[in-house]
Write a protein that holds these residues in place. Structure first.
Motif, PDB file in Angstrom:
ATOM      1  N   LEU A   1       0.875  -1.177   0.000  1.00 51.81           N
ATOM      2  CA  LEU A   1       0.000   0.000   0.000  1.00 51.81           C
ATOM      3  C   LEU A   1       0.909   1.224   0.000  1.00 51.81           C
ATOM      4  N   GLN A   2       0.769   2.021  -1.027  1.00 46.51           N
ATOM      5  CA  GLN A   2       1.669   3.166  -1.193  1.00 46.51           C
ATOM      6  C   GLN A   2       0.848   4.432  -1.404  1.00 46.51           C
ATOM      7  N   ILE A   3       1.119   5.428  -0.574  1.00 46.58           N
ATOM      8  CA  ILE A   3       0.431   6.708  -0.726  1.00 46.58           C
ATOM      9  C   ILE A   3       1.446   7.776  -1.103  1.00 46.58           C
TER      10      ILE A   3
ATOM     11  N   VAL B   1      -2.452  10.195  -4.371  1.00 48.94           N
ATOM     12  CA  VAL B   1      -2.970   8.940  -4.912  1.00 48.94           C
ATOM     13  C   VAL B   1      -2.552   7.786  -4.001  1.00 48.94           C
ATOM     14  N   MET B   2      -3.378   6.743  -4.037  1.00 47.65           N
ATOM     15  CA  MET B   2      -3.050   5.512  -3.327  1.00 47.65           C
ATOM     16  C   MET B   2      -2.872   4.392  -4.343  1.00 47.65           C
ATOM     17  N   ASN B   3      -1.744   3.685  -4.255  1.00 50.56           N
ATOM     18  CA  ASN B   3      -1.504   2.516  -5.089  1.00 50.56           C
ATOM     19  C   ASN B   3      -1.646   1.261  -4.237  1.00 50.56           C
TER      20      ASN B   3
ATOM     21  N   GLN C   1      -5.073   1.811  -8.618  1.00 52.19           N
ATOM     22  CA  GLN C   1      -4.756   3.178  -8.167  1.00 52.19           C
ATOM     23  C   GLN C   1      -6.029   3.986  -8.011  1.00 52.19           C
ATOM     24  N   THR C   2      -6.067   4.790  -6.967  1.00 54.44           N
ATOM     25  CA  THR C   2      -7.210   5.678  -6.766  1.00 54.44           C
ATOM     26  C   THR C   2      -6.731   6.985  -6.166  1.00 54.44           C
ATOM     27  N   HIS C   3      -7.441   8.058  -6.452  1.00 53.33           N
ATOM     28  CA  HIS C   3      -7.134   9.351  -5.832  1.00 53.33           C
ATOM     29  C   HIS C   3      -7.578   9.339  -4.371  1.00 53.33           C
ATOM     30  N   LEU C   4      -6.854  10.043  -3.534  1.00 53.77           N
ATOM     31  CA  LEU C   4      -7.280  10.184  -2.146  1.00 53.77           C
ATOM     32  C   LEU C   4      -8.550  11.023  -2.111  1.00 53.77           C
ATOM     33  N   VAL C   5      -9.572  10.503  -1.458  1.00 54.58           N
ATOM     34  CA  VAL C   5     -10.827  11.264  -1.378  1.00 54.58           C
ATOM     35  C   VAL C   5     -10.867  12.148  -0.133  1.00 54.58           C
ATOM     36  N   SER C   6     -10.154  11.726   0.918  1.00 53.83           N
ATOM     37  CA  SER C   6     -10.159  12.548   2.137  1.00 53.83           C
ATOM     38  C   SER C   6      -8.803  12.571   2.837  1.00 53.83           C
ATOM     39  N   GLY C   7      -7.946  11.605   2.499  1.00 54.06           N
ATOM     40  CA  GLY C   7      -6.677  11.485   3.214  1.00 54.06           C
ATOM     41  C   GLY C   7      -6.823  10.824   4.573  1.00 54.06           C
TER      42      GLY C   7
ATOM     43  N   ASP D   1     -10.456   6.398   1.976  1.00 53.47           N
ATOM     44  CA  ASP D   1      -9.751   6.214   0.705  1.00 53.47           C
ATOM     45  C   ASP D   1      -9.756   4.752   0.278  1.00 53.47           C
ATOM     46  N   LEU D   2      -9.606   3.845   1.252  1.00 52.27           N
ATOM     47  CA  LEU D   2      -9.643   2.410   0.933  1.00 52.27           C
ATOM     48  C   LEU D   2     -11.054   1.947   0.590  1.00 52.27           C
ATOM     49  N   THR D   3     -12.060   2.506   1.246  1.00 49.02           N
ATOM     50  CA  THR D   3     -13.460   2.207   0.900  1.00 49.02           C
ATOM     51  C   THR D   3     -13.711   2.585  -0.555  1.00 49.02           C
ATOM     52  N   TYR D   4     -13.208   3.754  -0.947  1.00 47.09           N
ATOM     53  CA  TYR D   4     -13.355   4.236  -2.321  1.00 47.09           C
ATOM     54  C   TYR D   4     -12.572   3.336  -3.284  1.00 47.09           C
ATOM     55  N   TYR D   5     -11.364   2.933  -2.885  1.00 47.74           N
ATOM     56  CA  TYR D   5     -10.552   2.041  -3.726  1.00 47.74           C
ATOM     57  C   TYR D   5     -11.306   0.730  -4.019  1.00 47.74           C
ATOM     58  N   TYR D   6     -11.853   0.120  -2.966  1.00 43.80           N
ATOM     59  CA  TYR D   6     -12.566  -1.154  -3.160  1.00 43.80           C
ATOM     60  C   TYR D   6     -13.747  -0.989  -4.115  1.00 43.80           C
TER      61      TYR D   6
END
Length: 292
Positions: free
Chosen positions: A66-68, A116-118, A132-138, A143-148
């Protein structure tokens, strides 16, 4: 068992769930990296998520990263986990200090800011899977909820929390990941959304000394929770002097010879666990001999 993960199903396998207590591994990370409170909260959340997500992997050799990468003062975070839920990680700026948020909490969102989160899964194939997803709140959990939802199309609720003592050690840490299976019916979905909406915060549950089993029972008790197993999790780095030596060799003979000519031993640090490895002049000479 100190830190551990509970894996469970509910609603006749329409829901799968993971919950973890991770206080010891987060405290280990704080101590090793000498982290500020907000850096502890940020890395602690990502380590907590990594432990659960690592335990989801199928093969023992699978690795999760997990990389931010972010614009905030923390500079970025990296966590890796294996299928046995061993985790390690670091932040770019461990000393970051920020005033509390409007709610009086450690301001992880501001520490990360935009980015971004990878999610990288190395499963022994030719190429690792990268989502990969953009951070929605940091705030990491959101952010992980959004990634899933976007990268894996799995409706999920992720909750991650780290509570600090007044002396800046870790008081509590833990979280949960609850996911809906593709065949979940509308009634279960609506009922679960309502229940999750009633939870004030994961830290409030952790502060009540709730175990992972108690947390899952609190959230999913009405759905008929079935605990499948318990998995230990810990902060664990597989670095060694031999592995670090390979990194020294990769610098090149010319550069190593220059270090020898300077007449001073060198120190190499492991990013993940902050262990220091010293190489004397004699050891550097041996490295050059062996690499011929």
């Amino acid at each position: 068992m100190s830190d551990y993960i509970v894996r469970a199903t509910a609603a006749n396998s329409q829901i799968r769930a993971f919950a973890v207590t991770s206080r010891d591994l987060v405290e280990e990370a704080r101590s090793r990296h000498n982290l500020s409170p907000v850096a502890t909260a940020a890395l602690g959340r990502l380590l907590t998520a990594g432990s659960m997500m690592g335990s989801m992997m199928k093969s023992e050799k699978d690795l999760l990263t997990l990389q931010i990468k972010c614009s905030g003062p923390i500079g970025g975070l990296t966590v890796t986990a294996d299928a046995k839920a061993n985790v390690k990680g670091y932040v770019v700026n461990p000393d970051v200090m920020l005033p509390p948020s409007e709610k009086g909490k450690l301001d992880v969102g501001k520490a990360l800011d935009l980015g971004v989160m990878n999610v990288i899964k190395d499963m022994g194939l030719k190429e690792p899977y990268v989502g990969q997803t953009h951070l929605v709140s940091g705030e990491i959990a959101e952010d992980l909820t959004y990634y899933y939802a976007t990268s894996e199309q799995v409706p999920s609720s992720v909750a991650l929390g780290v509570l600090m003592n007044k002396d800046n050690t870790v008081k509590r840490a833990g979280g949960f990941i609850i996911q809906l299976m593709p065949f979940a019916d509308e009634e279960v979905i609506d009922k679960l959304e309502k229940k999750i909406g009633e939870i004030t915060s994961i830290t409030s549950l952790l502060d009540q000394d709730m175990t992972p089993e108690m947390i899952l029972d609190y959230v999913l008790g009405d759905f008929g929770v079935e605990i499948l197993d318990k998995v230990p999790t810990k902060f664990d780095c597989n670095c060694s002097k031999e592995r670090v030596e390979k990194a020294v060799v990769s610098i090149g003979k010319k550069e190593i010879q220059e270090m020898i000519n300077d007449g001073e031993s060198i120190e190499v640090n492991c990013h993940f666990c902050n262990t220091h490895y010293n190489f004397s002049i004699e050891e550097l000479k041996d490295i050059i001999k062996r690499s011929k």
